[in-house]
Design an enzyme around this catalytic site. Structure first.
Site, PDB file in Angstrom:
ATOM      1  N   GLY A   9      51.821  38.674  36.970  1.00  0.00           N
ATOM      2  CA  GLY A   9      51.426  37.982  35.748  1.00  0.00           C
ATOM      3  C   GLY A   9      52.204  38.613  34.605  1.00  0.00           C
ATOM      4  O   GLY A   9      51.982  39.787  34.285  1.00  0.00           O
ATOM      5  N   GLY A  11      52.263  37.574  31.508  1.00  0.00           N
ATOM      6  CA  GLY A  11      51.717  37.087  30.235  1.00  0.00           C
ATOM      7  C   GLY A  11      51.458  38.249  29.306  1.00  0.00           C
ATOM      8  O   GLY A  11      52.115  39.305  29.381  1.00  0.00           O
ATOM      9  N   VAL A  13      48.867  40.450  28.919  1.00  0.00           N
ATOM     10  CA  VAL A  13      48.427  41.743  29.480  1.00  0.00           C
ATOM     11  C   VAL A  13      49.506  42.317  30.393  1.00  0.00           C
ATOM     12  O   VAL A  13      49.850  43.501  30.302  1.00  0.00           O
ATOM     13  CB  VAL A  13      47.097  41.606  30.269  1.00  0.00           C
ATOM     14  CG1 VAL A  13      46.685  42.964  30.834  1.00  0.00           C
ATOM     15  CG2 VAL A  13      45.984  41.052  29.395  1.00  0.00           C
ATOM     16  N   GLY A  14      50.074  41.470  31.246  1.00  0.00           N
ATOM     17  CA  GLY A  14      51.048  41.950  32.237  1.00  0.00           C
ATOM     18  C   GLY A  14      52.287  42.540  31.580  1.00  0.00           C
ATOM     19  O   GLY A  14      52.733  43.637  31.945  1.00  0.00           O
ATOM     20  N   ASP A  33      55.982  36.705  37.974  1.00  0.00           N
ATOM     21  CA  ASP A  33      55.203  35.578  37.458  1.00  0.00           C
ATOM     22  C   ASP A  33      55.650  34.329  38.185  1.00  0.00           C
ATOM     23  O   ASP A  33      56.727  34.276  38.776  1.00  0.00           O
ATOM     24  CB  ASP A  33      55.411  35.405  35.948  1.00  0.00           C
ATOM     25  CG  ASP A  33      54.280  34.625  35.284  1.00  0.00           C
ATOM     26  OD1 ASP A  33      53.432  35.254  34.618  1.00  0.00           O
ATOM     27  OD2 ASP A  33      54.225  33.382  35.434  1.00  0.00           O
ATOM     28  N   ARG A  88      33.940  34.731  30.296  1.00  0.00           N
ATOM     29  CA  ARG A  88      34.850  35.152  31.368  1.00  0.00           C
ATOM     30  C   ARG A  88      34.524  34.394  32.656  1.00  0.00           C
ATOM     31  O   ARG A  88      35.409  34.074  33.438  1.00  0.00           O
ATOM     32  CB  ARG A  88      34.716  36.662  31.613  1.00  0.00           C
ATOM     33  CG  ARG A  88      35.144  37.520  30.436  1.00  0.00           C
ATOM     34  CD  ARG A  88      34.907  38.982  30.734  1.00  0.00           C
ATOM     35  NE  ARG A  88      35.314  39.862  29.638  1.00  0.00           N
ATOM     36  CZ  ARG A  88      34.500  40.263  28.660  1.00  0.00           C
ATOM     37  NH1 ARG A  88      33.245  39.853  28.623  1.00  0.00           N
ATOM     38  NH2 ARG A  88      34.944  41.062  27.717  1.00  0.00           N
ATOM     39  N   ASN A  95      40.929  31.150  38.561  1.00  0.00           N
ATOM     40  CA  ASN A  95      41.493  32.473  38.818  1.00  0.00           C
ATOM     41  C   ASN A  95      41.254  32.967  40.245  1.00  0.00           C
ATOM     42  O   ASN A  95      42.058  33.738  40.767  1.00  0.00           O
ATOM     43  CB  ASN A  95      40.976  33.475  37.789  1.00  0.00           C
ATOM     44  CG  ASN A  95      41.669  33.285  36.439  1.00  0.00           C
ATOM     45  OD1 ASN A  95      42.562  32.441  36.317  1.00  0.00           O
ATOM     46  ND2 ASN A  95      41.260  34.035  35.437  1.00  0.00           N
ATOM     47  N   VAL A 118      42.865  43.069  37.020  1.00  0.00           N
ATOM     48  CA  VAL A 118      42.576  42.882  35.590  1.00  0.00           C
ATOM     49  C   VAL A 118      42.045  41.463  35.336  1.00  0.00           C
ATOM     50  O   VAL A 118      41.231  41.237  34.445  1.00  0.00           O
ATOM     51  CB  VAL A 118      43.838  43.143  34.730  1.00  0.00           C
ATOM     52  CG1 VAL A 118      43.557  42.916  33.249  1.00  0.00           C
ATOM     53  CG2 VAL A 118      44.372  44.560  34.952  1.00  0.00           C
ATOM     54  N   ASN A 120      40.163  38.004  35.089  1.00  0.00           N
ATOM     55  CA  ASN A 120      38.720  37.735  34.930  1.00  0.00           C
ATOM     56  C   ASN A 120      38.261  36.503  35.713  1.00  0.00           C
ATOM     57  O   ASN A 120      39.078  35.638  35.999  1.00  0.00           O
ATOM     58  CB  ASN A 120      38.429  37.497  33.441  1.00  0.00           C
ATOM     59  CG  ASN A 120      38.137  38.791  32.706  1.00  0.00           C
ATOM     60  OD1 ASN A 120      37.466  39.664  33.223  1.00  0.00           O
ATOM     61  ND2 ASN A 120      38.636  38.883  31.481  1.00  0.00           N
ATOM     62  N   ASP A 148      36.182  48.867  28.034  1.00  0.00           N
ATOM     63  CA  ASP A 148      34.907  48.774  27.314  1.00  0.00           C
ATOM     64  C   ASP A 148      34.569  50.122  26.666  1.00  0.00           C
ATOM     65  O   ASP A 148      34.092  50.179  25.529  1.00  0.00           O
ATOM     66  CB  ASP A 148      33.783  48.333  28.271  1.00  0.00           C
ATOM     67  CG  ASP A 148      34.078  46.957  28.878  1.00  0.00           C
ATOM     68  OD1 ASP A 148      34.697  46.129  28.194  1.00  0.00           O
ATOM     69  OD2 ASP A 148      33.706  46.720  30.045  1.00  0.00           O
ATOM     70  N   ARG A 151      36.781  50.699  23.614  1.00  0.00           N
ATOM     71  CA  ARG A 151      36.258  49.954  22.452  1.00  0.00           C
ATOM     72  C   ARG A 151      35.094  50.713  21.823  1.00  0.00           C
ATOM     73  O   ARG A 151      35.029  50.891  20.608  1.00  0.00           O
ATOM     74  CB  ARG A 151      35.813  48.556  22.895  1.00  0.00           C
ATOM     75  CG  ARG A 151      36.989  47.651  23.178  1.00  0.00           C
ATOM     76  CD  ARG A 151      36.561  46.265  23.636  1.00  0.00           C
ATOM     77  NE  ARG A 151      37.731  45.389  23.680  1.00  0.00           N
ATOM     78  CZ  ARG A 151      37.897  44.390  24.531  1.00  0.00           C
ATOM     79  NH1 ARG A 151      36.954  44.114  25.422  1.00  0.00           N
ATOM     80  NH2 ARG A 151      38.987  43.654  24.487  1.00  0.00           N
TER      81      ARG A 151
HETATM   82  N1  LIG Z   1      39.565  43.128  32.848  1.00  0.00           N
HETATM   83  C1  LIG Z   1      39.705  43.076  31.553  1.00  0.00           C
HETATM   84  O1  LIG Z   1      39.135  43.878  30.820  1.00  0.00           O
HETATM   85  C2  LIG Z   1      40.617  42.038  30.939  1.00  0.00           C
HETATM   86  C3  LIG Z   1      41.077  42.195  29.623  1.00  0.00           C
HETATM   87  C4  LIG Z   1      41.950  41.234  29.123  1.00  0.00           C
HETATM   88  C5  LIG Z   1      42.338  40.149  29.891  1.00  0.00           C
HETATM   89  N2  LIG Z   1      41.832  40.014  31.135  1.00  0.00           N
HETATM   90  C6  LIG Z   1      42.200  38.885  32.002  1.00  0.00           C
HETATM   91  O2  LIG Z   1      43.545  39.073  32.433  1.00  0.00           O
HETATM   92  C7  LIG Z   1      44.131  37.812  32.731  1.00  0.00           C
HETATM   93  C8  LIG Z   1      45.478  37.712  32.020  1.00  0.00           C
HETATM   94  O3  LIG Z   1      45.306  37.658  30.621  1.00  0.00           O
HETATM   95  P1  LIG Z   1      46.576  37.398  29.675  1.00  0.00           P
HETATM   96  O4  LIG Z   1      46.100  37.489  28.278  1.00  0.00           O
HETATM   97  O5  LIG Z   1      47.731  38.224  30.113  1.00  0.00           O
HETATM   98  O6  LIG Z   1      46.880  35.853  30.033  1.00  0.00           O
HETATM   99  P2  LIG Z   1      48.268  35.103  29.889  1.00  0.00           P
HETATM  100  O7  LIG Z   1      47.969  33.651  29.958  1.00  0.00           O
HETATM  101  O8  LIG Z   1      49.040  35.630  28.710  1.00  0.00           O
HETATM  102  O9  LIG Z   1      49.085  35.535  31.210  1.00  0.00           O
HETATM  103  C9  LIG Z   1      48.714  35.177  32.497  1.00  0.00           C
HETATM  104  C10 LIG Z   1      49.992  34.989  33.297  1.00  0.00           C
HETATM  105  O10 LIG Z   1      49.641  34.751  34.650  1.00  0.00           O
HETATM  106  C11 LIG Z   1      50.653  33.916  35.176  1.00  0.00           C
HETATM  107  N3  LIG Z   1      50.242  33.277  36.415  1.00  0.00           N
HETATM  108  C12 LIG Z   1      49.382  32.245  36.607  1.00  0.00           C
HETATM  109  N4  LIG Z   1      49.333  31.924  37.918  1.00  0.00           N
HETATM  110  C13 LIG Z   1      50.141  32.785  38.561  1.00  0.00           C
HETATM  111  C14 LIG Z   1      50.513  32.954  39.913  1.00  0.00           C
HETATM  112  N5  LIG Z   1      50.003  32.170  40.887  1.00  0.00           N
HETATM  113  N6  LIG Z   1      51.391  33.925  40.216  1.00  0.00           N
HETATM  114  C15 LIG Z   1      51.903  34.719  39.272  1.00  0.00           C
HETATM  115  N7  LIG Z   1      51.604  34.605  37.956  1.00  0.00           N
HETATM  116  C16 LIG Z   1      50.730  33.651  37.618  1.00  0.00           C
HETATM  117  C17 LIG Z   1      50.882  32.916  34.051  1.00  0.00           C
HETATM  118  O11 LIG Z   1      52.114  32.222  34.213  1.00  0.00           O
HETATM  119  C18 LIG Z   1      50.869  33.826  32.834  1.00  0.00           C
HETATM  120  O12 LIG Z   1      52.161  34.265  32.487  1.00  0.00           O
HETATM  121  C19 LIG Z   1      43.089  36.766  32.291  1.00  0.00           C
HETATM  122  O13 LIG Z   1      42.336  36.344  33.412  1.00  0.00           O
HETATM  123  C20 LIG Z   1      42.198  37.534  31.340  1.00  0.00           C
HETATM  124  O14 LIG Z   1      40.912  36.987  31.237  1.00  0.00           O
HETATM  125  C21 LIG Z   1      40.987  40.937  31.677  1.00  0.00           C
END
Ligand SMILES: NC(=O)c1ccc[n+]([C@@H]2O[C@H](COP(=O)([O-])OP(=O)(O)OC[C@H]3O[C@@H](n4cnc5c(N)ncnc54)[C@H](O)[C@@H]3O)[C@@H](O)[C@H]2O)c1
Length: 311
Positions: A9, A11, A13-14, A33, A88, A95, A118, A120, A148, A151
């Protein structure tokens, strides 16, 4: 670098995980990705920052899992993030499919890796990843408690006008509105905040912590938090790669501990080489246990939804 972190991923976070890991020279990073060009573009951009940031970590962006082979750590951030008004838990259907696919693809090429989830809804996605990877539970860990707690620590530092470095905090439970911040284990230089702040102020800080993700979603409007989540995931990766035996709150698979069975939930663990080395059980007051039960029940509900969806 001698070690390899795969981040799935690319995006918000990644990509931030890749940046933090590379800038700390923790390992070489492979950023994967499904969108063509996205990981390649972000990977190249991060490489071009390396001379200025003064690090020699390799960063490779790709759509192909071949480059992830023999990773030490796999951080899974693939999936959709929530938008204002969404919880979430609303992300579960989309997801679960994504997490199952990416974990299967990555796990078979890196059978010794530790997976940090990571995506959700966090605790439910850990269940999906555990099954999809076939790994032992100590190598499939969810990131929530570190975030958490960070924060909570920031809010404590603001309230008392002290350095964030002097703060410690513990948040247990599932990564949702039912999470359980524990004030008596949250301290400033070892002094419990219950000695430093009035009860109503502590309650306000706990509530703000439990709603910390939603507060940022409400401000951003188009996505969710990513700087602090990425810092938190990379702190876990560093503890494992450096075999630090760091005690951090993480979502782990409980088999009897705290009275729960076959359930991912956030509790303090010792993290080092090979993942979870120990689950630390602390004695909770009846009130704290009842809050944790409430949080565990919320996660059990999600696990039931997963089963209904065929996961
Ligand atoms: N655990 C936590 O505390 C926490 C905190 C923040 C975000 N998150 C979760 O992390 C996830 C990512 O958040 P984000 O802000 O980076 O989202 P984002 O939309 O910016 O990035 C997600 C990425 O995943 C990619 N993706 C989707 N399907 C895919 C696949 N099959 N293979 C590879 N890549 C794929 C998308 O193309 C995108 O680039 C979300 O589910 C979010 O809710 C969790």
């Amino acid at each position: 670098m001698l070690q390899k972190i795969t981040v799935i991923g690319a995006g918000n976070v990644g990509a931030t995980c890749a940046q933090r890991a590379a800038e700390k020279e923790l390992a070489d990073v492979v950023l994967v990705d499904v969108v063509e060009g996205l990981p390649q573009g972000k990977g190249l951009d991060l490489c071009e920052a390396a001379p200025v940031e003064k690090h020699d970590a390799g960063i490779l962006g790709t759509n192909d899992y071949a480059a992830t082979k023999d990773s030490d750590i796999i951080i899974v951030t693939a999936g959709i993030a929530r938008k204002p008004g969404m919880s979430r838990d609303d992300l579960i259907k989309t997801n679960a499919g994504i997490v199952q696919t990416v974990v299967k693809a990555a796990a078979k090429l890196s059978p010794q890796a530790v997976i940090i989830i990571v995506s959700n809804p966090l605790d439910a996605m850990c269940h999906v990843a555990l099954k999809a990877s076939g790994f032992p539970p100590e190598r499939v860990i969810g990131m929530a408690g570190v975030l958490d707690s960070a924060r909570f620590r920031f809010f404590i530092s603001e309230a008392l006008d002290v350095s964030v470095e002097s703060t410690h905090a513990f948040v247990l439970g599932g990564h949702g509105d039912t999470m359980v911040p524990l004030p008596r284990f949250s301290t400033v230089a070892g002094i419990p905040i219950t000695e430093l702040l009035p009860a109503d102020k502590i309650k306000a800080l706990c509530d703000r912590t439990a709603n910390g993700g939603a507060e940022i979603v409400g401000l951003l409007k188009t996505g969710s938090a990513f700087y602090a989540p990425a810092s938190s995931a990379v702190e876990m990766a560093a503890a494992i790669l450096k075999d630090k035996n760091k005690v951090l709150p993480c979502a782990v698979y409980l088999q009897g501990q705290y009275g729960y069975n076959d359930l991912y939930i956030g509790v303090p663990v010792k993290l080092g080489q090979g993942g979870v080395k120990q689950i630390i059980e602390i004695k909770l007051t009846p009130e704290e246990k009842s809050l944790l039960d409430n949080s565990a029940n919320a996660v059990k509900g999600l696990v039931k939804t997963l089963a209904d969806l065929g996961y």
